[in-house]
Each structure stands twice: as structure tokens, then as C-alpha cells.
Design a protein around this motif. Structure first.
Motif, PDB file in Angstrom:
ATOM      1  N   THR A 177       0.831  -1.210   0.000  1.00  0.00           N
ATOM      2  CA  THR A 177       0.000   0.000   0.000  1.00  0.00           C
ATOM      3  C   THR A 177       0.859   1.251   0.000  1.00  0.00           C
ATOM      4  O   THR A 177       0.542   2.241  -0.678  1.00  0.00           O
ATOM      5  N   GLU A 178       1.948   1.227   0.748  1.00  0.00           N
ATOM      6  CA  GLU A 178       2.841   2.399   0.786  1.00  0.00           C
ATOM      7  C   GLU A 178       3.448   2.703  -0.574  1.00  0.00           C
ATOM      8  O   GLU A 178       3.825   3.844  -0.842  1.00  0.00           O
ATOM      9  N   ARG A 179       3.511   1.707  -1.447  1.00  0.00           N
ATOM     10  CA  ARG A 179       4.050   1.925  -2.791  1.00  0.00           C
ATOM     11  C   ARG A 179       2.963   2.236  -3.803  1.00  0.00           C
ATOM     12  O   ARG A 179       3.183   2.196  -5.012  1.00  0.00           O
TER      13      ARG A 179
ATOM     14  N   HIS B 121      -0.020   0.678  -4.349  1.00  0.00           N
ATOM     15  CA  HIS B 121      -0.790  -0.426  -4.928  1.00  0.00           C
ATOM     16  C   HIS B 121      -1.987  -0.749  -4.036  1.00  0.00           C
ATOM     17  O   HIS B 121      -1.951  -0.563  -2.821  1.00  0.00           O
ATOM     18  N   ASP B 122      -3.045  -1.276  -4.663  1.00  0.00           N
ATOM     19  CA  ASP B 122      -4.158  -1.863  -3.925  1.00  0.00           C
ATOM     20  C   ASP B 122      -3.819  -3.341  -3.730  1.00  0.00           C
ATOM     21  O   ASP B 122      -3.774  -4.108  -4.704  1.00  0.00           O
ATOM     22  N   HIS B 123      -3.531  -3.744  -2.499  1.00  0.00           N
ATOM     23  CA  HIS B 123      -3.055  -5.100  -2.269  1.00  0.00           C
ATOM     24  C   HIS B 123      -4.058  -6.159  -2.689  1.00  0.00           C
ATOM     25  O   HIS B 123      -3.705  -7.318  -2.894  1.00  0.00           O
ATOM     26  N   ARG B 124      -5.331  -5.774  -2.806  1.00  0.00           N
ATOM     27  CA  ARG B 124      -6.353  -6.756  -3.175  1.00  0.00           C
ATOM     28  C   ARG B 124      -6.361  -7.060  -4.664  1.00  0.00           C
ATOM     29  O   ARG B 124      -6.852  -8.118  -5.079  1.00  0.00           O
ATOM     30  N   THR B 125      -5.867  -6.139  -5.489  1.00  0.00           N
ATOM     31  CA  THR B 125      -6.029  -6.300  -6.935  1.00  0.00           C
ATOM     32  C   THR B 125      -4.746  -6.193  -7.744  1.00  0.00           C
ATOM     33  O   THR B 125      -4.740  -6.558  -8.917  1.00  0.00           O
ATOM     34  N   PHE B 126      -3.653  -5.701  -7.173  1.00  0.00           N
ATOM     35  CA  PHE B 126      -2.509  -5.362  -8.015  1.00  0.00           C
ATOM     36  C   PHE B 126      -1.809  -6.584  -8.604  1.00  0.00           C
ATOM     37  O   PHE B 126      -1.068  -6.481  -9.594  1.00  0.00           O
ATOM     38  N   LEU B 127      -2.036  -7.779  -8.038  1.00  0.00           N
ATOM     39  CA  LEU B 127      -1.417  -8.982  -8.584  1.00  0.00           C
ATOM     40  C   LEU B 127      -2.257  -9.638  -9.670  1.00  0.00           C
ATOM     41  O   LEU B 127      -1.800 -10.599 -10.308  1.00  0.00           O
ATOM     42  N   ALA B 128      -3.469  -9.145  -9.894  1.00  0.00           N
ATOM     43  CA  ALA B 128      -4.360  -9.777 -10.875  1.00  0.00           C
ATOM     44  C   ALA B 128      -3.746  -9.887 -12.262  1.00  0.00           C
ATOM     45  O   ALA B 128      -3.991 -10.878 -12.975  1.00  0.00           O
ATOM     46  N   PRO B 129      -2.948  -8.918 -12.759  1.00  0.00           N
ATOM     47  CA  PRO B 129      -2.379  -9.052 -14.117  1.00  0.00           C
ATOM     48  C   PRO B 129      -1.325 -10.148 -14.251  1.00  0.00           C
ATOM     49  O   PRO B 129      -0.930 -10.472 -15.374  1.00  0.00           O
ATOM     50  N   PHE B 130      -0.845 -10.709 -13.150  1.00  0.00           N
ATOM     51  CA  PHE B 130       0.164 -11.759 -13.209  1.00  0.00           C
ATOM     52  C   PHE B 130      -0.523 -13.128 -13.202  1.00  0.00           C
ATOM     53  O   PHE B 130      -1.512 -13.330 -12.497  1.00  0.00           O
ATOM     54  N   CYS B 131      -0.003 -14.030 -13.979  1.00  0.00           N
ATOM     55  CA  CYS B 131      -0.534 -15.390 -13.957  1.00  0.00           C
ATOM     56  C   CYS B 131      -0.217 -16.030 -12.609  1.00  0.00           C
ATOM     57  O   CYS B 131       0.885 -15.888 -12.073  1.00  0.00           O
ATOM     58  N   TYR B 132      -1.179 -16.739 -12.058  1.00  0.00           N
ATOM     59  CA  TYR B 132      -0.999 -17.439 -10.790  1.00  0.00           C
ATOM     60  C   TYR B 132      -0.867 -18.928 -11.095  1.00  0.00           C
ATOM     61  O   TYR B 132      -1.797 -19.561 -11.594  1.00  0.00           O
ATOM     62  N   LEU B 133       0.301 -19.492 -10.820  1.00  0.00           N
ATOM     63  CA  LEU B 133       0.585 -20.903 -11.072  1.00  0.00           C
ATOM     64  C   LEU B 133       0.607 -21.647  -9.742  1.00  0.00           C
ATOM     65  O   LEU B 133       1.428 -21.356  -8.879  1.00  0.00           O
TER      66      LEU B 133
END
Length: 971
Positions: free
Chosen positions: A845-847, A849-861
């Protein structure tokens, strides 16, 4: 439509609405009824408890009646015009609340399409209407939905505000609605309405109120004023409600009522009192039954809220048997109900003047509310034998209902009609009563009534003791004992899997009782579920495993129950539940208790000789209901028996307590306990142990991990950052590819390049996703099991957390080089995937980003296979054999998800002799053809790499079923 004099709830904004216009007599203002005053005071002091108080009702409409929406709207308008209470709103004038009856207006009706007879859509509409609080100043006190099937109304859903009508009045209204739907009008005049009742209460009925107040002042001082001793801070919310639906209670109560010539309500109240008071040493007991106050002939059809709380003192001197107790309850409750019609303000002032604190004085006594529609008379006397009632007890079901934050009693009981008998709800204040006493209380009530239906039951009214605190006395120590009766499962039988079922119990004891904060893995998982509230998210929390038991092991049900009890005793993680302490979730281990175990006997062993078919159905059935992590143990167990021997043990674990690795440890221990009965080795670390380590010795590791995440995210763009179909509606497709070729190819690649099969799949995923993208790095989120720490390999807890792999793509490497980079990136990610989620969220959050959504563009394996050898063997089919297997790979589409937080998730699962890849894709970013291309591309690339290097851009030109990656089109 225009709404000029009505406000529709904002939650209806997206629904189809039709108007029901009404006109009627009796317009004007009036004071509140006495019952309305009680509810108004509660609302203003404690807020709306609408989910509990809103009255949900449904009227089925026959298809042959041919009622269309316009006719139903006219009928509703006629109904509201007939009953002034239904067009009444509560408003404050001159500092006092008053009810204002309108002469005319418009009621918005929600139109909801359904299927079949519309009953499923009706339940959905009832929830939608009933879960929204009424704005009593602006909205009408009822909401109506019309459920249509083939353009005809098949269900009318009505939700009433309890401020205006009680349960009896709701039935009067529904009876009129049925007649109006069939006839169009009613010639008979309506009963008294809410405003008329209020005027009588503030006029001619004052003398009756004065007599009732005098009765309360005379009787209440007889009761001891000592409060119950607290046992702890309680849960959040503190009042927990358990429901037992039982035909045995219904039949037994009617048999007793007929024999003793009393009402069924009196029998139920006596049973409740017996179970609640039998462990106390009190000779006087305070009972507070709810009175419907319809004893006056003119109030029989009144459409108003007339229900008020009665009060009586029950004399328990002389240790009466249950028959005598019923007679005493009957006499005392009649006296209390006669004096339950009073001005609540006058009663409150009179009690206060006598030094009674009305906010706490009722707490140690007992509240009882029988809201069945026919609770007065006995009715037809049922015919039943003791054996039939015992058998009916096996079909009784127990479940938990939503808790409450506030009540005027520590112990409350409600009785309602149910298709299968009656539903008895016990509400217990967990600050004074253990939550684990709720089900034994209700089971004890059932046992008592069934026994008393056929024979005299002496004081203390049952041999099956349920320990409850004495009113005003200390809490009895120890564990609640449970009546020795079979208990039915809380979920229905599995269609197509015949068999006899009952619920046994595996006792566990000897462990420690303790609490601790959640582990980091638990916190991360719980936060994900909280922020993504959908059935798909909650299904993640159920891990189902099955253990096959050989016939020669000769394991009986009692032996299996002892093994399960020893297992839960050994692993305290399996006897933990979640509690809210100081606004933070904690896990709480219980030292002693009972784990319910479903025992399923295969009815036709010839068709299922080893119980595999029944076990598969039971696993799906036990996994489906969402775990109640406050009330339920985090483990559900079923035993499948064939010819009286256990052949399968089905275990469904809550993922909030254990991960996949931990389930392996638990099943290994269970296998030994089933065969040997004991284990000599100590258990591994448990969830509470892990939480303690994370608070202290692992804090530095968490700090290093958070720094790693910040470093890796710098300048990294997700593979799915930009939508390919930005205007399309979000869909979350799922597809599966089961491939033996992929299994053998990944083993060959791992052996040749000295990596793991997981590394091979990671590298292939990065290659297919980012081939030709021009990016210098591919970011992939992976799941780490965090078992590398000393002692973690045998830990029974939730340790898995997500890590971030940054796989370098610079220099156009061949796939062999990409494999090496992927392995280093994976090891780096796994080393830094053990961290405090709260610290991680703050850093993200300090950087910005919204911690709930900012990883969505990355593929999750997520490689969820149970066994992934680091150095797989090289033995296997030759090149021709592996390439030939590609033609046998099976691709299929799976059911879509309504919601999902990731734009692309790739799961790796075990399959017999194969690997299953499952992709979940947001079609705005990864359309269907590219989702299939991702699966086939990973397979083709690894098959090609198994027999030689593949240069950048990693296109497996010679592979069977050649498919472009996510940036190309599938062939």
C-alpha cells in the motif's frame, strides 16, 4: 415508473419493478401500539436486527389459476388498501414516534423470473428482500416480489416489517391475499388495524395494563437476583443460535399434551425449563413466554403487532416428576399470559421505581417463544410407538443459524413450524454458556420428551445430563455430556448411493486448551476469502482426502472411531476453531470434545465392494457446505462400511487449519492408528506452535521477504495487464487438459536439466505467456508450501503462501537457459514466501498499490500435486511413445465461475499416469481460444524440450496439436 410517494430500497435499483396502486380507509396518525413501542425502543438503542425480525412469507400460486403480473399487482393493491396497517409508516413528531396511515399510494413490486414452480427463485427473492433493513419513516412496512414462470405468477413473496405485524397477523394477511388472487375482492370487513389497536391501548385498555403491571410487581420480587458467572469474553457476536429440526419432538409433545390435557406449547416450555433448570438448586424459576395477546374475540383477525412478553414464577419445590412439572408450567404460564398485555413504559417505570434494573434483571431467567401457527390446542392425537420415535430421532438435524449481538436473556428458545416437524432454536450467550452446550441441550430436550411420551420421568427429568450453569450460580466445570442417541447428518443423503447412515461420535481428550493468533498462512487465506466473498472462494477451504482400508485389516466402526479420536487428540490443529479477540481473529484449541463422524453402510456390496463409489459421493457431499469456523471442528469425517467393516475413511479438512502437505501427515498417522491403535512418535508442530514462532523467531525472515517483494516488483509488468476485449462482459472460463504426454515429458526435462517438474512447468508457462512480448522479465505468482524450515516438514498447519517469481527473458535465451533462470527465480521466490501478510499489505500500500487487486495481471501458477520429486527418474517411454501420447490428451471445458480475482490461474493437479492442467481465465484478458492455447502450448513445448532444446521464441514447431501461446491464436 414514477415513484412520487414511495421510496424503494436502493438494493432494488437493478430489478424489474411494477407498481401496485392502492387506496383505503382509516388514514390518519395514531400512537404506537405497546408492542411497537418495545421494538422502537430496541431499534433506537441497539440498531436494527432486521435479518432476525423481518418476517419472510411465500404464497404459492397454481399454474392453472393463470395469474399474470398485472392481475397480481391489482391483488396486492387491493390487499394493501384493505389493511391500513400495510400502508402505515412510523415517523417522529413532537419528539414522539407515531404511526401514520396513508389513504393512497404506490407499492413497488419486484418481478423475479424463476423456473419450475418458482420455489427456488422465491427463496432467493425472500433473502434479497428480507436482508435489507426497513426505513420505517419512508418505506411501506411490507415488500413484495412476484416470481414468474412462463409469464405467469407462480409465487408471491412477502416480507413484513415486524414493527407493524406479528406472525399471526402475517397469516391473516396471506389468507386474504390467496382469496383476492382467486376472487379479485373480499366482501367481509377486515379486522382491527394497527392504528385502531393503538388507540384502544391508549384508552379503554389502560385498566388492563394497570392490572398486569401490578401482577409483575407482585411476582417479580419472588425471584433471586443473582446473575450468572461469566466464563469468558464470549464470541463475536456473543449470542450463538443452534437449530434442531425434529419430528420426534413434535410427536412426543403432542402425545404428552393429549395425556395431560394441556397445550403443546406448555409441554415444550416444560421441556425447555427441565433441561435448563435441572442442574440448578433453585426452587423458583423465572419464565418469560411470548404472548400473542389474541385472547379477545375482536383481536382474532387484527392486523397489528400484539405480541408482548409474559412472565411467571415456576415453583420447583418437592422435586416433581416431569408430569407434575408440565402441570405446574401450564398453570403458571396461563397466569403469566393473562398478564402480558400492558403499557411497556408503565411497567418499566414501575420496576425501576422498585429498584429493578430492567436492562439486566431478566438475563438469568428463561425466554420462550412458540411462533407456530397452531400452538394453542392439542389437535389430533398422533399414533407412535417408542421405537418409531427413537427412529425419528435419528432423522433429526442440527445446524447453526446467524448469531445475535444483543438480547435480554442469556438463554432463549424459539419454536417454529417445519415440514419435518418443528424447529427448536436455542440462543445461548457464550459469555456465560459454552457454545458446545447448545446441541447437547437440544438433543437432551428431544430425549426427555420422547422418554416422557411413554413413561414417567422422575426428577431431575433425564439420565442424560447436559451441564448448564445454574441461574445465578457458578458455571458447572467439565465437559458437556451428550445423550447416547444416534445423530443424523446435517446434509441430505446422496442420490444414487443407497445405504444406511447414522452419526456416531469420536471422543477426544487429553490435549491442551489454548489460543493464539492466526498463522501467516491462515491470515493470508482468511483475508482472501473475506475480500472475495463467493461460493468458489469458500470451496477452496475444503480439502477432501480418502483413505482406503484393506478388508484384511478387519477394522470395525468402534475401532475406527477410537482411531479418529486418537488422531484429533494427537493433532490439536484438528480441534481448533476461530474466535474474535480484541478485533483480531484467534485460533482456539479445545482440550476435550466430540467429533461427529458419519457412518455410511453400503446397502448393496456387490455393486460397490470396496466402498469407493460411496466414498467419492460422500467426499463431494461433505466438502460442499461452507465450514463454520466458529462453531464447527475443522475436520469432517465419514466411514464407509461394507459388510460391517470399514473400507474407506473420507476426511474433509478446512484449509484454514491445514494445507495439502499437512493432510498427508494426518492421513499417514490415521493409517497407523487404524492398524496399530497407537503412535509412539511425538506429533509435529501444530498451528498454535507455528503462530507462536511467527510472532518471535520468524519476524526477521518476514522483514526480508517483504523487502524482496518490493525489489522484484520494481518495473515489472504483468503478462495480462491490458485487456484484449475491454468492452466485453467479464466471464471466468475454466478448462482442463489431462495429458500423459505432459507427465512423461516434464519428468524427462527435469532429469535432463537437473530441475524439478514444477520448475519445468513454470518455465513453460512463462514461455507460452510471454513469447514475442518484448518484455525483459515475466512475473508469475506461485504457491509455496514453506516446508523448508526445520520442523516444518511434519507440521500440521497452514503454511502455504504466495511468492513472486521474476523470470528473466533478456538475451533471447533458448528454453534450456530459460529453465535454469526459472529454477533460480523459483528458489528465490520460495525463500521469500514466508511473511506476515499484514506487513506485506502495508508495504504494498505504501508503494501506491491496492493489495487486493494489483497482482491480478500476473498469472498465478499453483502446483497442487501431492508428490513432486526434485530429481525424477529418467525411466519412461521413448520419444515416439511420448509424442504419440499427445493425441490421447483430453481437453474439456469446465463450469464457469461467477467471480474470480485472478485474470489467469493455472493449476497443476495429479491425474492417474498423467498431469491435469486447469486454467481459469478472465475472457477480457485471455479469451477462450487463447486459454486453450495456453494449455496446449505448455504441453507442446515440454514435449519438444524433452528431446532437444527449443530456441527463442520457444515455438514447438514439431509438436502434435501445435498451438500458439497466449499471444497468438489457437490452431
Amino acid at each position: 415508473m414514477r415513484f412520487t410517494d414511495v421510496v424503494a430500497p436502493a438494493e432494488w435499483a437493478s430489478g424489474a419493478l411494477v407498481p401496485a396502486e392502492f387506496t383505503g380507509a382509516g388514514a390518519g396518525t395514531a400512537p404506537l401500539t405497546w408492542a411497537q413501542q418495545v421494538l422502537w425502543r430496541s431499534f433506537t438503542r441497539f440498531g436494527s436486527n432486521h435479518r432476525f425480525l423481518n418476517l419472510r412469507r411465500t404464497v404459492a400460486v397454481s399454474a392453472r389459476a393463470g395469474v399474470d403480473v398485472a392481475a397480481a399487482a391489482r391483488a396486492v393493491g387491493e390487499l394493501v388498501g384493505r389493511h391500513g396497517a400495510l400502508r402505515t409508516r412510523l415517523r417522529v413528531g413532537d419528539g414522539e414516534p407515531r404511526q401514520d396511515t396513508a389513504a393512497a399510494g404506490v407499492l413497488p413490486l419486484l418481478v423475479h423470473a424463476g423456473a419450475g414452480d418458482g420455489s427456488g427463485a422465491a427463496r432467493e427473492a425472500a433473502g434479497r428482500l428480507g436482508d435489507v433493513a426497513f426505513d420505517h419513516a419512508e418505506q411501506w412496512p411490507l415488500r413484495v416480489a412476484l416470481v414468474t414462470v412462463d409469464d405467469r405468477v407462480r409465487q408471491v413473496v412477502v416480507v413484513f416489517s415486524h414493527t407493524t405485524v406479528d406472525a399471526h397477523a402475517a397469516e391473516v394477511v396471506l389468507r386474504d391475499l390467496r382469496l383476492i388472487l382467486l376472487r379479485g375482492t373480499l366482501p367481509t370487513p377486515p379486522g382491527p388495524q394497527s392504528a385502531e389497536v393503538a388507540r384502544r391501548q391508549h384508552g379503554a385498555d389502560r385498566r388492563r395494563s394497570e392490572r398486569a403491571v401490578a401482577y409483575w410487581l407482585r411476582e417479580f420480587p419472588r425471584l433471586p437476583r443473582q446473575q450468572w458467572t461469566p466464563i469468558g469474553p464470549g464470541l463475536d457476536p456473543p449470542l450463538r443460535r443452534g437449530v434442531l429440526v425434529s419430528s420426534a419432538i413434535d410427536t412426543a409433545a403432542r402425545l404428552i399434551a393429549a395425556r395431560q390435557r394441556v397445550s403443546v406449547s406448555a409441554v415444550l416450555l416444560a421441556g425447555f425449563t427441565a433441561v435448563a433448570a435441572r442442574d440448578s438448586r433453585r426452587e423458583l424459576c423465572g419464565l418469560f413466554p411470548m404472548a400473542h395477546n389474541r385472547f379477545r374475540a375482536e383481536y382474532a383477525d387484527a392486523v397489528a403487532n400484539l405480541g408482548q412478553i409474559g412472565f411467571c414464577v415456576l415453583d420447583l419445590t418437592g422435586r416433581p416428576d416431569f408430569g407434575e412439572l408440565v402441570s405446574r408450567v401450564w398453570a403458571a404460564s396461563l397466569d403469566g399470559l393473562r398478564h402480558a398485555y400492558y403499557d411497556p413504559s408503565a411497567l418499566r417505570h414501575a420496576l425501576t421505581a422498585r429498584g429493578v434494573d430492567v436492562d439486566s434483571a431478566f438475563l438469568p431467567h428463561h425466554y420462550f417463544n412458540d411462533v407456530r401457527l397452531s400452538s394453542g390446542g392439542v389437535g389430533p392425537v398422533p399414533r407412535a410407538t417408542p421405537g418409531e420415535l427413537r427412529a425419528a430421532m435419528q432423522r433429526s438435524t442440527f445446524s447453526w443459524a446467524a448469531g445475535l449481538h444483543k438480547a435480554s436473556w442469556h438463554l432463549l428458545t424459539h419454536v417454529v413450524d417445519e415440514p419435518a416437524g418443528v424447529g427448536v432454536t436455542l440462543t445461548a450467550d457464550t459469555r456465560h454458556l459454552p457454545m458446545d452446550a447448545v446441541e447437547p441441550f437440544l438433543r437432551g430436550l428431544e430425549e426427555l420428551l420422547v422418554e416422557a411420551a411413554f413413561e414417567a420421568v422422575p426428577w431431575p427429568w433425564s439420565s442424560a445430563r447436559t451441564v448448564l450453569p445454574a441461574a445465578g450460580g457458578p458455571v458447572a466445570p467439565g465437559v458437556t455430556e451428550v445423550p447416547d442417541v444416534p445423530r443424523a447428518p446435517a446434509v441430505p443423503n446422496v442420490p444414487g448411493v443407497p445405504g444406511v447412515e447414522q452419526v456416531a461420535h469420536a471422543p477426544f481428550h487429553g490435549g491442551r486448551a489454548a489460543s493464539a493468533p492466526l498463522t501467516w498462512g491462515q491470515r493470508a487465506m482468511w483475508r482472501t476469502v473475506e475480500e472475495f466473498d463467493s461460493p468458489a472462494a469458500y470451496r477452496v477451504l475444503g480439502l477432501s482426502r480418502t483413505l482406503t482400508v484393506a478388508a484384511r485389516a478387519d477394522v470395525t466402526v468402534p475401532r475406527a472411531l477410537r482411531a479418529v479420536g486418537a488422531l484429533v487428540t494427537r493433532h490439536e490443529s484438528l480441534r481448533t476453531r476461530l474466535r474474535l479477540r480484541d478485533r483480531e481473529l484467534h485460533q482456539e484449541a479445545t482440550a476435550t470434545g466430540l467429533l461427529p463422524v458419519l457412518v455410511h453402510a453400503v446397502a448393496h456390496p456387490a455393486g460397490d465392494p470396496d466402498g469407493h463409489r460411496a466414498a467419492a459421493a460422500l467426499a463431494a457431499r461433505l466438502r460442499e457446505p461452507r465450514f463454520d469456523h466458529v462453531a464447527e471442528w475443522p475436520l469432517r469425517v465419514a466411514l464407509v462400511t461394507v459388510d460391517d467393516r470399514v473400507r474407506q475413511v473420507v476426511a474433509v479438512f478446512s484449509h484454514s487449519v491445514v494445507d495439502l502437505h499437512a493432510t498427508d501427515t494426518v492421513l499417514r498417522d490415521l493409517r497407523v492408528l487404524l492398524l496399530r491403535g497407537t503412535l509412539d512418535t511425538p506429533p509435529g508442530l501444530q498451528s498454535l506452535d507455528l503462530a507462536e514462532r511467527e510472532r518471535h523467531v520468524e519476524a526477521r525472515r518476514s522483514q526480508r521477504a517483504v523487502v524482496y517483494w518490493a525489489r522484484q516488483l520494481a518495473g515489472l509488468t504483468g503478462s495480462l495487464a491490458d485487456p484484449l476485449r475491454p468492452l466485453a462482459e467479464a466471464r471466468h472460463l475454466r478448462a482442463s487438459l489431462v495429458s500423459a504426454a505432459l507427465h512423461h515429458a516434464s519428468v524427462l526435462v527435469a532429469a535432463r536439466h537437473r530441475v524439478s517438474t514444477s520448475d519445468a512447468l513454470l518455465a513453460a508457462t512463462a514461455a507460452v505467456l510471454d513469447a514475442g512480448s518484448g518484455r525483459d522479465a515475466c512475473g508469475i505468482v506461485v504457491m509455496a508450501n514453506n516446508r523448508f524450515q526445520p520442523g516444518h516438514d511434519r507440521a500440521v498447519g497452514t503454511l502455504n503462501q504466495i511468492g513472486l517469481c521474476r523470470v528473466g527473458l533478456t538475451g533471447r535465451p533458448g528454453f534450456a537457459e530459460l529453465l535454469s533462470r526459472a529454477r533460480r527465480a523459483a528458489l528465490d521466490a520460495y525463500r521469500h514466501a514466508y511473511y506476515d501478510p499484514a506487513a506485506w499489505e502495508r508495504a504494498v500500500t505504501e508503494r501506491g498499490h491496492d493489495h487486493r487487486t494489483f497482482l491480478a495481471p500476473f498469472c498465478y501458477l499453483n502446483d497442487a500435486r501431492l508428490s513432486r520429486p526434485v530429481r525424477p527418474p529418467t525411466a519412461g517411454p521413448d520419444e515416439a511413445g511420448v509424442r504419440a501420447m499427445v493425441a490421447d490428451s483430453v481437453f474439456r471445458w469446465l463450469p464457469e465461475l461467477a467471480e474470480f480475482p485472478w485474470r489467469c490461474r493455472l493449476q497443476v493437479r495429479d491425474a492417474p499416469g498423467a498431469i491435469e492442467l486447469v486454467v481459469t481465465a478472465d475472457t477480457r484478458y485471455l479469451p477462450a481460444e487463447r486459454a486453450e492455447g495456453l494449455l496446449r502450448g505448455v504441453e507442446a513445448l515440454l514435449v519438444e524440450t524433452a528431446f532437444g532444446d527449443v530456441p527463442w521464441p520457444w515455438s514447438p514447431g514439431t509438436a502434435s496439436h501445435g498451438a500458439a501461446g497466449a499471444t497468438g491464436s489457437a490452431r
